[in-house]
Design an enzyme around this catalytic site. Structure first.
Site, PDB file in Angstrom:
ATOM      1  N   ASP A  67       0.838  -1.195   0.000  1.00  0.00           N
ATOM      2  CA  ASP A  67       0.000   0.000   0.000  1.00  0.00           C
ATOM      3  C   ASP A  67       0.876   1.249   0.000  1.00  0.00           C
ATOM      4  OD1 ASP A  67      -2.281  -1.559   0.110  1.00  0.00           O
ATOM      5  OD2 ASP A  67      -2.391  -1.494   2.298  1.00  0.00           O
TER       6      ASP A  67
ATOM      7  N   TYR B 112       5.898  -8.728   8.680  1.00  0.00           N
ATOM      8  CA  TYR B 112       5.576  -7.308   8.746  1.00  0.00           C
ATOM      9  C   TYR B 112       5.750  -6.797  10.169  1.00  0.00           C
ATOM     10  CZ  TYR B 112       3.084  -8.018   4.295  1.00  0.00           C
ATOM     11  OH  TYR B 112       2.746  -8.325   2.999  1.00  0.00           O
TER      12      TYR B 112
ATOM     13  N   ASP C 267      -7.317   1.255   7.628  1.00  0.00           N
ATOM     14  CA  ASP C 267      -6.023   1.873   7.913  1.00  0.00           C
ATOM     15  C   ASP C 267      -6.217   3.383   8.052  1.00  0.00           C
ATOM     16  OD1 ASP C 267      -6.160   2.978   5.361  1.00  0.00           O
ATOM     17  OD2 ASP C 267      -4.779   1.555   4.468  1.00  0.00           O
TER      18      ASP C 267
ATOM     19  N   ARG D  30      -4.038  -4.972   7.549  1.00  0.00           N
ATOM     20  CA  ARG D  30      -5.043  -3.988   7.962  1.00  0.00           C
ATOM     21  C   ARG D  30      -6.279  -4.695   8.533  1.00  0.00           C
ATOM     22  NH1 ARG D  30      -6.920  -0.835   2.803  1.00  0.00           N
ATOM     23  NH2 ARG D  30      -4.728  -0.914   2.249  1.00  0.00           N
TER      24      ARG D  30
END
Length: 244
Positions: free
Chosen positions: A48, A76, A90, A182
């Site tokens: 993203d 992550y 998000d 997310r």
């Protein structure tokens, strides 16, 4: 086996990029194409625009192993902010709901994370590249259209909560291909009863490739073709890494 002399000098390999905020995965591909003056370049999974970290570009013959590289597990690091739910799950969209954040104990937060370990199903967010009748969901979301999405099987190998400073919770998660961090943050917030959204995200690993080997986005923008070629991970090295 002899090579076609016309293509002997074509670049080939995997380039690791440390993507900066507000850069899209397509931006990185476009910059690399411009610097190399070479079009056969793709990427192994989007990040993203708000996210940073490891973006893998496949160049030349390495595009043939794109799907193989995309199937690898990922790691992550992220931050979720409790008490605020957003439309995109998000920080990039409007607030849908705000709730007071109770004084959760570390044990209560850990229990919410612990629910999402091993195999489980996750419903993709509307702001995703999954297509419905040929149209990416994010394009429908921009028009205010929400459609039913099928839950998909995902897997979390492990997680670690690295900082709790309510309303923020920092974490590390190792997960399968197709996992939406997310949605992970959103679902944990729902389980805690106060809601949450993902406020920071960084990809640190994909398979055996880590971000500490990556070229920075700023360096990519000024790199010469020779600089990029010298930074490529060869198909031979990739084969050895996968076999290790």
């Amino acid at each position: 086996m002899s090579q076609n002399p016309l293509h002997t000098n074509d670049p080939c390999g995997v380039l690791l990029i440390d993507k900066e905020p507000d850069m899209t995965s397509h931006d990185a591909v476009a910059i690399c194409r411009r610097q190399l003056k070479f079009k056969k370049i793709g990427h192994c999974g989007t990040l993203d625009p708000m996210a940073t970290g490891l973006l893998m570009l496949v160049i030349g013959k390495a595009t043939k192993i794109q799907d193989l590289l995309m199937s690898e597990d990922k790691e992550y690091t992220g931050t979720m902010t409790l008490g605020i739910t957003t439309g995109s799950q998000d920080k990039e969209s409007d607030i849908v709901e705000e709730k007071e954040v109770p004084p959760f104990t570390d044990e209560e937060i850990d229990a919410a994370f612990k629910k999402y370990v091993g195999p489980f199903e996750q419903t993709p967010p509307m702001v995703s590249a999954i297509k419905k009748n040929g149209v990416p969901l994010y394009k429908l979301a921009r028009k205010g259209i929400e459609v039913e999405r099928k839950a998909r099987a995902v897997h979390v190998t492990d997680y670690q909560i690295t900082r709790t400073a309510l309303p923020e919770v920092d974490f590390v998660v190792n997960c399968s291909k197709g996992f939406y961090v997310r949605t992970y943050a959103h679902d944990i917030g729902q389980d805690l009863g106060c809601g949450a959204h993902l406020s920071a995200l960084r990809r640190t690993r994909s398979g055996k490739f880590t971000v500490d080997r990556a070229m920075t986005a700023s360096d990519l923008k000024t790199a010469t073709a020779e600089d990029i070629k010298n930074s490529l991970i060869s198909l031979a090295e990739i084969s050895l890494m996968r076999g290790a």
